[in-house]
Scaffold this motif. Structure first.
Motif, PDB file in Angstrom:
ATOM      1  N   GLY A  57     -58.341 -36.202 -27.580  1.00 27.99           N
ATOM      2  CA  GLY A  57     -57.421 -37.333 -27.519  1.00 27.99           C
ATOM      3  C   GLY A  57     -56.603 -37.537 -28.770  1.00 27.99           C
ATOM      4  N   ALA A  58     -55.261 -37.665 -28.591  1.00 25.49           N
ATOM      5  CA  ALA A  58     -54.373 -37.946 -29.708  1.00 25.49           C
ATOM      6  C   ALA A  58     -53.132 -38.650 -29.196  1.00 25.49           C
ATOM      7  CB  ALA A  58     -53.988 -36.661 -30.437  1.00 25.49           C
ATOM      8  N   GLU A  59     -52.635 -39.615 -29.982  1.00 24.43           N
ATOM      9  CA  GLU A  59     -51.348 -40.224 -29.704  1.00 24.43           C
ATOM     10  C   GLU A  59     -50.253 -39.368 -30.333  1.00 24.43           C
ATOM     11  OE1 GLU A  59     -50.641 -44.336 -30.327  1.00 24.43           O
ATOM     12  OE2 GLU A  59     -52.595 -44.969 -29.510  1.00 24.43           O
ATOM     13  N   ILE A  60     -49.164 -39.211 -29.584  1.00 25.25           N
ATOM     14  CA  ILE A  60     -48.012 -38.450 -30.054  1.00 25.25           C
ATOM     15  C   ILE A  60     -46.908 -39.438 -30.393  1.00 25.25           C
ATOM     16  CG2 ILE A  60     -46.335 -36.672 -29.502  1.00 25.25           C
ATOM     17  CD1 ILE A  60     -49.244 -35.697 -29.676  1.00 25.25           C
ATOM     18  N   HIS A  61     -46.504 -39.470 -31.653  1.00 23.48           N
ATOM     19  CA  HIS A  61     -45.482 -40.394 -32.128  1.00 23.48           C
ATOM     20  C   HIS A  61     -44.179 -39.654 -32.411  1.00 23.48           C
ATOM     21  CE1 HIS A  61     -48.717 -43.426 -33.772  1.00 23.48           C
ATOM     22  NE2 HIS A  61     -48.805 -43.214 -32.472  1.00 23.48           N
ATOM     23  N   GLY A  62     -43.078 -40.350 -32.165  1.00 21.21           N
ATOM     24  CA  GLY A  62     -41.779 -39.801 -32.524  1.00 21.21           C
ATOM     25  C   GLY A  62     -41.055 -39.102 -31.400  1.00 21.21           C
ATOM     26  N   LEU A  63     -41.493 -39.305 -30.152  1.00 21.76           N
ATOM     27  CA  LEU A  63     -40.828 -38.660 -29.023  1.00 21.76           C
ATOM     28  C   LEU A  63     -40.400 -39.680 -27.986  1.00 21.76           C
ATOM     29  CD1 LEU A  63     -42.934 -35.466 -28.204  1.00 21.76           C
ATOM     30  CD2 LEU A  63     -40.830 -35.646 -29.554  1.00 21.76           C
ATOM     31  N   ASP A  64     -39.262 -39.419 -27.372  1.00 23.07           N
ATOM     32  CA  ASP A  64     -38.778 -40.160 -26.206  1.00 23.07           C
ATOM     33  C   ASP A  64     -38.786 -39.180 -25.043  1.00 23.07           C
ATOM     34  OD1 ASP A  64     -37.407 -41.453 -24.213  1.00 23.07           O
ATOM     35  OD2 ASP A  64     -35.644 -41.953 -25.415  1.00 23.07           O
ATOM     36  N   LEU A  65     -39.751 -39.339 -24.126  1.00 24.04           N
ATOM     37  CA  LEU A  65     -39.927 -38.371 -23.048  1.00 24.04           C
ATOM     38  C   LEU A  65     -38.827 -38.440 -21.998  1.00 24.04           C
ATOM     39  CD1 LEU A  65     -43.786 -38.472 -22.431  1.00 24.04           C
ATOM     40  CD2 LEU A  65     -42.463 -37.106 -24.065  1.00 24.04           C
ATOM     41  N   SER A  66     -37.964 -39.455 -22.072  1.00 26.44           N
ATOM     42  CA  SER A  66     -36.844 -39.508 -21.139  1.00 26.44           C
ATOM     43  C   SER A  66     -35.737 -38.536 -21.528  1.00 26.44           C
ATOM     44  CB  SER A  66     -36.274 -40.925 -21.060  1.00 26.44           C
ATOM     45  OG  SER A  66     -35.643 -41.291 -22.284  1.00 26.44           O
ATOM     46  N   ARG A  67     -35.790 -38.015 -22.742  1.00 27.71           N
ATOM     47  CA  ARG A  67     -34.790 -37.067 -23.208  1.00 27.71           C
ATOM     48  C   ARG A  67     -35.207 -35.645 -22.825  1.00 27.71           C
ATOM     49  NH1 ARG A  67     -31.347 -39.213 -26.938  1.00 27.71           N
ATOM     50  NH2 ARG A  67     -30.988 -37.169 -27.893  1.00 27.71           N
ATOM     51  N   PRO A  68     -34.261 -34.723 -22.788  1.00 28.64           N
ATOM     52  CA  PRO A  68     -34.598 -33.336 -22.411  1.00 28.64           C
ATOM     53  C   PRO A  68     -35.658 -32.735 -23.330  1.00 28.64           C
ATOM     54  CG  PRO A  68     -32.220 -33.675 -22.370  1.00 28.64           C
ATOM     55  CD  PRO A  68     -32.804 -34.906 -22.988  1.00 28.64           C
ATOM     56  N   VAL A  69     -36.527 -31.934 -22.741  1.00 27.09           N
ATOM     57  CA  VAL A  69     -37.575 -31.233 -23.491  1.00 27.09           C
ATOM     58  C   VAL A  69     -37.184 -29.763 -23.569  1.00 27.09           C
ATOM     59  CG1 VAL A  69     -40.007 -30.595 -23.543  1.00 27.09           C
ATOM     60  CG2 VAL A  69     -39.330 -32.872 -22.738  1.00 27.09           C
ATOM     61  N   GLY A  70     -36.786 -29.339 -24.749  1.00 33.87           N
ATOM     62  CA  GLY A  70     -36.391 -27.951 -24.934  1.00 33.87           C
ATOM     63  C   GLY A  70     -37.582 -27.037 -25.122  1.00 33.87           C
ATOM     64  N   PRO A  71     -37.347 -25.722 -25.187  1.00 39.63           N
ATOM     65  CA  PRO A  71     -38.441 -24.758 -25.296  1.00 39.63           C
ATOM     66  C   PRO A  71     -39.317 -24.962 -26.535  1.00 39.63           C
ATOM     67  CG  PRO A  71     -36.411 -23.649 -24.660  1.00 39.63           C
ATOM     68  CD  PRO A  71     -36.043 -25.060 -24.993  1.00 39.63           C
ATOM     69  N   ALA A  72     -38.716 -25.285 -27.673  1.00 42.36           N
ATOM     70  CA  ALA A  72     -39.514 -25.452 -28.888  1.00 42.36           C
ATOM     71  C   ALA A  72     -40.431 -26.657 -28.775  1.00 42.36           C
ATOM     72  CB  ALA A  72     -38.591 -25.594 -30.098  1.00 42.36           C
ATOM     73  N   LEU A  73     -39.909 -27.773 -28.253  1.00 48.39           N
ATOM     74  CA  LEU A  73     -40.734 -28.962 -28.092  1.00 48.39           C
ATOM     75  C   LEU A  73     -41.816 -28.727 -27.047  1.00 48.39           C
ATOM     76  CD1 LEU A  73     -41.458 -31.882 -28.605  1.00 48.39           C
ATOM     77  CD2 LEU A  73     -39.598 -32.580 -27.068  1.00 48.39           C
ATOM     78  N   CYS A  74     -41.473 -28.058 -25.967  1.00 50.33           N
ATOM     79  CA  CYS A  74     -42.458 -27.766 -24.928  1.00 50.33           C
ATOM     80  C   CYS A  74     -43.596 -26.923 -25.495  1.00 50.33           C
ATOM     81  CB  CYS A  74     -41.784 -27.056 -23.761  1.00 50.33           C
ATOM     82  SG  CYS A  74     -42.844 -26.833 -22.322  1.00 50.33           S
ATOM     83  N   ALA A  75     -43.271 -25.954 -26.338  1.00 53.79           N
ATOM     84  CA  ALA A  75     -44.299 -25.094 -26.924  1.00 53.79           C
ATOM     85  C   ALA A  75     -45.218 -25.882 -27.848  1.00 53.79           C
ATOM     86  CB  ALA A  75     -43.638 -23.940 -27.678  1.00 53.79           C
ATOM     87  N   GLU A  76     -44.646 -26.792 -28.631  1.00 49.16           N
ATOM     88  CA  GLU A  76     -45.484 -27.595 -29.526  1.00 49.16           C
ATOM     89  C   GLU A  76     -46.372 -28.553 -28.742  1.00 49.16           C
ATOM     90  OE1 GLU A  76     -44.065 -29.615 -32.914  1.00 49.16           O
ATOM     91  OE2 GLU A  76     -43.992 -27.754 -34.068  1.00 49.16           O
ATOM     92  N   LEU A  77     -45.833 -29.151 -27.696  1.00 53.18           N
ATOM     93  CA  LEU A  77     -46.641 -30.047 -26.875  1.00 53.18           C
ATOM     94  C   LEU A  77     -47.751 -29.279 -26.165  1.00 53.18           C
ATOM     95  CD1 LEU A  77     -43.922 -32.404 -25.337  1.00 53.18           C
ATOM     96  CD2 LEU A  77     -45.764 -33.064 -26.911  1.00 53.18           C
ATOM     97  N   ASP A  78     -47.455 -28.072 -25.734  1.00 49.54           N
ATOM     98  CA  ASP A  78     -48.467 -27.263 -25.086  1.00 49.54           C
ATOM     99  C   ASP A  78     -49.606 -26.947 -26.057  1.00 49.54           C
ATOM    100  OD1 ASP A  78     -49.192 -25.776 -22.619  1.00 49.54           O
ATOM    101  OD2 ASP A  78     -49.134 -24.065 -23.977  1.00 49.54           O
ATOM    102  N   ARG A  79     -49.271 -26.638 -27.289  1.00 41.68           N
ATOM    103  CA  ARG A  79     -50.302 -26.383 -28.302  1.00 41.68           C
ATOM    104  C   ARG A  79     -51.119 -27.645 -28.569  1.00 41.68           C
ATOM    105  NH1 ARG A  79     -50.018 -26.353 -34.112  1.00 41.68           N
ATOM    106  NH2 ARG A  79     -47.735 -26.385 -34.051  1.00 41.68           N
TER     107      ARG A  79
END
Length: 313
Positions: A57-79
Motif C-alpha cells: 500500500g502506498a499513496e501516489i501524490h502529484g498526479l491527475d488521473l483525468s489527464r492522458p497517461v503516456g508510456p513513461a508514466l504508465c511504466a512507472e505506475l506499473d513498477r
C-alpha cells in the motif's frame, strides 16, 4: 520459595500440562519483504510515493488521473503497482469514462454478468446500504475464471460519514510466513475455484443457475508465481476456493482453513479510509481484499473497473 516451587539447582522448573497451538501461524517473528530478493529500488521521477504500510500500500501524490497517461508514466505506475500491490490516489473525481480509460492502459477490460451494471458493462456500480454484501470477506476477484483479473480500479462516489474502509493483504508475505511443513505440503498442489459458494449467500438459485455453463469450476495452483515479480504468492481464498485436488475432504478443509487465515495477519495488511473521489488500483494477482461493512444505515457507492488477467502458473 515454597516446597511446591523448589527445583534442584540448575534444573528449569517444569510447566503444567498445556496445549500447543495447532497451526502455529501467528507465532514468532515475521518475514516482511515488500519486494523480491534482489529487486532494485529506484526513485520515481513522475510522482511521489508515500508508503501506507510496511509491505503493501502506498499513496501516489502529484498526479491527475483525468489527464492522458503516456508510456513513461504508465511504466512507472506499473513498477509502483508491482512494488506496493495497491496504489491510492486522493481526490481524483473521475468520470466513469476516465476511470475506464485509465484502467485500459493495463489491458483488456473485463465484464462480470454476476454483478449489476449500468449502461457500461465494463463499469460495475456497487451501491450498498444496510443489505448484506459479498465484499466483507477476504477474497481475490473472480478466481473462478480460467484467467482471473489482473487488477481493478475502484473509485468511491459516495462515502458514509464513518466506516466503509477497505483492507488489502499481501499474499506473497502470507506465503513467506507459512510454516516450512505447510509449504512442503502445498508444493505443486492445485485447488478448485467455483463462483457458486461466493455468490449463493446473496443470490437465489434461479439467478445463478444460468451462469453455470459459462463459469464451470476451474483449477489453479495453490501457490502461483507472480508474472511481474516472480514471487510465490498464495492463491486460495474463502469466497471461491472449494477444495485441494487429490486431498481427502477432511484434509483439504483443514488445510484450506489454515491457508485462508494467512490473510488475517495485520502485518500483511493495509487499511484505507475513503473520501469521495478517491481511487484505488490493486494487483489482484498479489492481494486479497476486504470491504468493511460497518456503515449501516448510511450509503456507500463505488464504481469498479476490472482488468482481464492471465492463466495462473
Amino acid at each position: 520459595m515454597t516446597a511446591a516451587t523448589e527445583t534442584p539447582t540448575g534444573t528449569p522448573p517444569a510447566l503444567r500440562d498445556h496445549r500447543v497451538p495447532a497451526d502455529g501461524l501467528y507465532e514468532g517473528p515475521r518475514t516482511l519483504r515488500r519486494v523480491p530478493e534482489g529487486w532494485t529500488d529506484r526513485p520515481y521521477e513522475l510522482f511521489t510515493v508515500v508508503p501506507s504500510g510496511r509491505v503493501i500500500g502506498a499513496e501516489i501524490h502529484g498526479l491527475d488521473l483525468s489527464r492522458p497517461v503516456g508510456p513513461a508514466l504508465c511504466a512507472e505506475l506499473d513498477r509502483a503497482l508491482l512494488e506496493w500491490k495497491v496504489l491510492f490516489f486522493r481526490d481524483q473525481h473521475l468520470t466513469s469514462r476516465q476511470q475506464r480509460d485509465f484502467a485500459g492502459h493495463w489491458g483488456e477490460l473485463e465484464t462480470n454478468p454476476l454483478l449489476a451494471t449500468g449502461d457500461d458493462p465494463e463499469v460495475v456500480r456497487l451501491d450498498r446500504t444496510a443489505v448484506p454484501t459479498f465484499e466483507n470477506v477476504w477474497h481475490a476477484d473472480v478466481t473462478f475464471r480460467e484467467r482471473p483479473a489482473l487488477g481493478a480500479v475502484l473509485q468511491l462516489r459516495e462515502v458514509p460519514p464513518v466506516g466503509g474502509d477497505t483492507l488489502w493483504a499481501d499474499m506473497a508475505a502470507a506465503y513467506d510466513n507459512l510454516p516450512p511443513e505447510v509449504k512442503e505440503r502445498i508444493e505443486g498442489a492445485r485447488a478448485v475455484h467455483d463462483f457458486i459458494p461466493g455468490f449463493s449467500r446473496f443470490y437465489p438459485a434461479d439467478r445463478l443457475a444460468p451462469h453455470q455453463e459459462e463459469f464451470p469450476p476451474v483449477e489453479h495452483p495453490v501457490v502461483r508465481r507472480h508474472p511481474g515479480t516472480g514471487r510465490r504468492t498464495l492463491f486460495v481464498n474463502a469466497s471461491f476456493t472449494t477444495r485441494i485436488v487429490g486431498f481427502s475432504r477432511e484434509e483439504s478443509d483443514r488445510l484450506l482453513r489454515l491457508l485462508f487465515q494467512q490473510a488475517h495477519a495485520p502485518e500483511f495488511q493495509v487499511r484505507f479510509s475513503w473520501r469521495a473521489g478517491d481511487v484505488a488500483f490493486w494487483d489482484n494477482r498479489a492481494t486479497q481484499h476486504y470491504a468493511v461493512n460497518d456503515y449501516a444505515p448510511h450509503r456507500r457507492v463505488a464504481e469498479r473497473v476490472a482488468i482481464a488477467g492471465d492463466r495462473p502458473y
